[in-house]
Design a protein around this motif. Structure first.
Motif, mmCIF file in Angstrom:
data_model
loop_
_atom_site.group_PDB
_atom_site.id
_atom_site.type_symbol
_atom_site.label_atom_id
_atom_site.label_comp_id
_atom_site.label_asym_id
_atom_site.label_seq_id
_atom_site.Cartn_x
_atom_site.Cartn_y
_atom_site.Cartn_z
ATOM 1 N N ASP A 131 0.831 -1.142 -0.047
ATOM 2 C CA ASP A 131 0.050 0.088 -0.021
ATOM 3 C C ASP A 131 0.898 1.222 -0.242
ATOM 4 O O ASP A 131 1.637 1.349 1.002
ATOM 5 C CB ASP A 131 -1.138 0.051 1.199
ATOM 6 C CG ASP A 131 -1.933 1.139 1.218
ATOM 7 O OD1 ASP A 131 -1.858 1.988 0.342
ATOM 8 O OD2 ASP A 131 -2.603 1.191 2.229
ATOM 9 N N PRO A 132 0.850 2.306 -1.023
ATOM 10 C CA PRO A 132 1.770 3.276 -1.067
ATOM 11 C C PRO A 132 1.218 4.164 0.396
ATOM 12 O O PRO A 132 2.323 4.973 0.607
ATOM 13 C CB PRO A 132 0.945 4.113 -2.279
ATOM 14 C CG PRO A 132 0.560 3.016 -3.191
ATOM 15 C CD PRO A 132 0.020 1.954 -2.135
ATOM 16 N N ALA A 133 0.214 4.297 0.794
ATOM 17 C CA ALA A 133 -0.093 5.039 2.157
ATOM 18 C C ALA A 133 0.836 4.502 3.103
ATOM 19 O O ALA A 133 1.481 5.297 4.065
ATOM 20 C CB ALA A 133 -1.284 4.939 2.431
ATOM 21 N N MET A 155 -3.497 -4.506 -6.338
ATOM 22 C CA MET A 155 -2.189 -4.582 -6.499
ATOM 23 C C MET A 155 -1.300 -4.206 -7.854
ATOM 24 O O MET A 155 -0.379 -3.210 -7.499
ATOM 25 C CB MET A 155 -1.658 -5.898 -6.156
ATOM 26 C CG MET A 155 -0.216 -6.099 -5.931
ATOM 27 S SD MET A 155 0.488 -6.072 -4.200
ATOM 28 C CE MET A 155 1.950 -6.971 -4.364
ATOM 29 N N GLN A 156 -1.838 -4.504 -8.777
ATOM 30 C CA GLN A 156 -1.489 -4.065 -9.997
ATOM 31 C C GLN A 156 -1.601 -2.403 -10.221
ATOM 32 O O GLN A 156 -0.713 -1.843 -10.702
ATOM 33 C CB GLN A 156 -2.097 -4.751 -11.097
ATOM 34 C CG GLN A 156 -1.747 -6.093 -11.386
ATOM 35 C CD GLN A 156 -0.492 -6.412 -12.005
ATOM 36 O OE1 GLN A 156 -0.055 -5.639 -12.942
ATOM 37 N NE2 GLN A 156 -0.099 -7.445 -11.685
ATOM 38 N N LEU A 157 -2.880 -2.027 -9.833
ATOM 39 C CA LEU A 157 -3.104 -0.371 -10.013
ATOM 40 C C LEU A 157 -2.106 0.182 -9.174
ATOM 41 O O LEU A 157 -1.674 1.444 -9.241
ATOM 42 C CB LEU A 157 -4.381 -0.005 -9.634
ATOM 43 C CG LEU A 157 -5.387 -0.859 -10.794
ATOM 44 C CD1 LEU A 157 -6.826 -0.683 -10.614
ATOM 45 C CD2 LEU A 157 -5.107 -0.043 -12.075
ATOM 46 N N ASP A 178 -6.120 -13.151 -8.246
ATOM 47 C CA ASP A 178 -7.528 -13.257 -8.834
ATOM 48 C C ASP A 178 -7.322 -13.294 -10.406
ATOM 49 O O ASP A 178 -8.442 -13.243 -11.105
ATOM 50 C CB ASP A 178 -8.086 -11.921 -8.429
ATOM 51 C CG ASP A 178 -8.550 -12.027 -6.645
ATOM 52 O OD1 ASP A 178 -8.260 -13.433 -6.169
ATOM 53 O OD2 ASP A 178 -8.653 -10.920 -6.273
ATOM 54 N N LEU A 179 -6.304 -13.004 -11.000
ATOM 55 C CA LEU A 179 -6.201 -13.085 -12.372
ATOM 56 C C LEU A 179 -6.245 -14.195 -13.028
ATOM 57 O O LEU A 179 -5.545 -15.390 -12.441
ATOM 58 C CB LEU A 179 -4.932 -12.161 -12.723
ATOM 59 C CG LEU A 179 -4.872 -10.840 -12.219
ATOM 60 C CD1 LEU A 179 -3.444 -10.042 -12.707
ATOM 61 C CD2 LEU A 179 -5.849 -9.812 -12.648
ATOM 62 N N SER A 191 0.135 -3.172 -15.988
ATOM 63 C CA SER A 191 -1.395 -3.403 -15.589
ATOM 64 C C SER A 191 -2.164 -4.551 -16.607
ATOM 65 O O SER A 191 -1.801 -4.217 -17.772
ATOM 66 C CB SER A 191 -2.202 -2.330 -15.315
ATOM 67 O OG SER A 191 -3.392 -2.631 -15.060
ATOM 68 N N VAL A 192 -2.662 -5.599 -15.982
ATOM 69 C CA VAL A 192 -3.301 -6.355 -16.956
ATOM 70 C C VAL A 192 -4.681 -6.372 -16.602
ATOM 71 O O VAL A 192 -5.669 -7.124 -17.186
ATOM 72 C CB VAL A 192 -3.078 -7.886 -17.061
ATOM 73 C CG1 VAL A 192 -1.462 -8.038 -17.518
ATOM 74 C CG2 VAL A 192 -2.904 -8.465 -15.451
#
Length: 193
Positions: A131-133, A155-157, A178-179, A191-192
């Motif tokens: 998490d970037p935060a 996570m990809q985003l 989940d992909l 990103s996919v």
């Protein structure tokens, strides 16, 4: 003069000198047994290296010297890092949190370290998400290996928003996803989703 310095060093190590102005927190009571077991080494440049590995700590000590440059909290029982865990350690260059039980990093847990921290070891924990935060703009090289990363669209985003050294992400291996039809794979920042 040398005898006086030696006496002050002995008193300081025995926690008999009041230098609380140099420490964060109300007292030096984070755990007297752990404090005495910790290895504290003064560096020639005035900085301090603190080794608290294998002390079975469940939280980050709150009375560390603000002159701490290297902090080793590896092989403890840390489960999470609350906000401002290291905020007074503005000189911290190296932080080892490997081999703990970290499963969450609260937003702002590395607050205050963005300008000083160059190496962060989070390997061999229970982290599944970045998490970037939580990372708060860290530009450090991070060891993120041996965590059960869950790679999904979130996570990809979020990953491109991290300011970590790009080589830090090269060894992130997703344990679950989940992909569809991807299974175990090395994380890529494209990103996919």
């Amino acid at each position: 003069m040398a005898l006086l310095l030696l006496l002050l060093l002995i008193l300081h190590r025995a926690n008999l000198v009041d230098d609380s102005h140099r420490y964060r927190g109300p007292t030096a009571a984070w755990n007297r047994v752990s404090a005495k077991s910790a290895s504290v080494r003064q560096m020639p440049d005035g900085g301090v290296t603190v080794r608290c590995g294998r002390l079975r700590l469940t939280q980050v000590p709150v009375d560390l010297s603000n002159l701490t440059i290297r902090l080793f909290l590896d092989k403890n029982l840390l489960r999470s890092l609350p906000a401002d865990s290291f905020s007074d350690l503005f000189l911290l260059d190296e932080l080892d949190l490997s081999h703990n039980q970290l499963s969450s990093l609260e937003a702002g847990c590395f607050c205050g370290l963005a300008s000083s921290l160059r190496f962060l070891d989070l390997s061999s924990n229970r982290l599944s998400m970045l998490d970037p935060a939580a990372l708060g703009g860290l530009r450090a090289h991070a060891n993120l290996t041996h965590n059960p990363w869950h790679c999904d669209c979130r996570m990809q985003l979020l990953t491109p928003q991290l300011d970590l050294d790009p080589s830090s992400l090269a060894e992130v291996v997703c344990q679950t996803s989940d992909l569809p039809n991807l299974g175990m794979f090395t994380f890529v920042s494209q990103s996919v989703c």
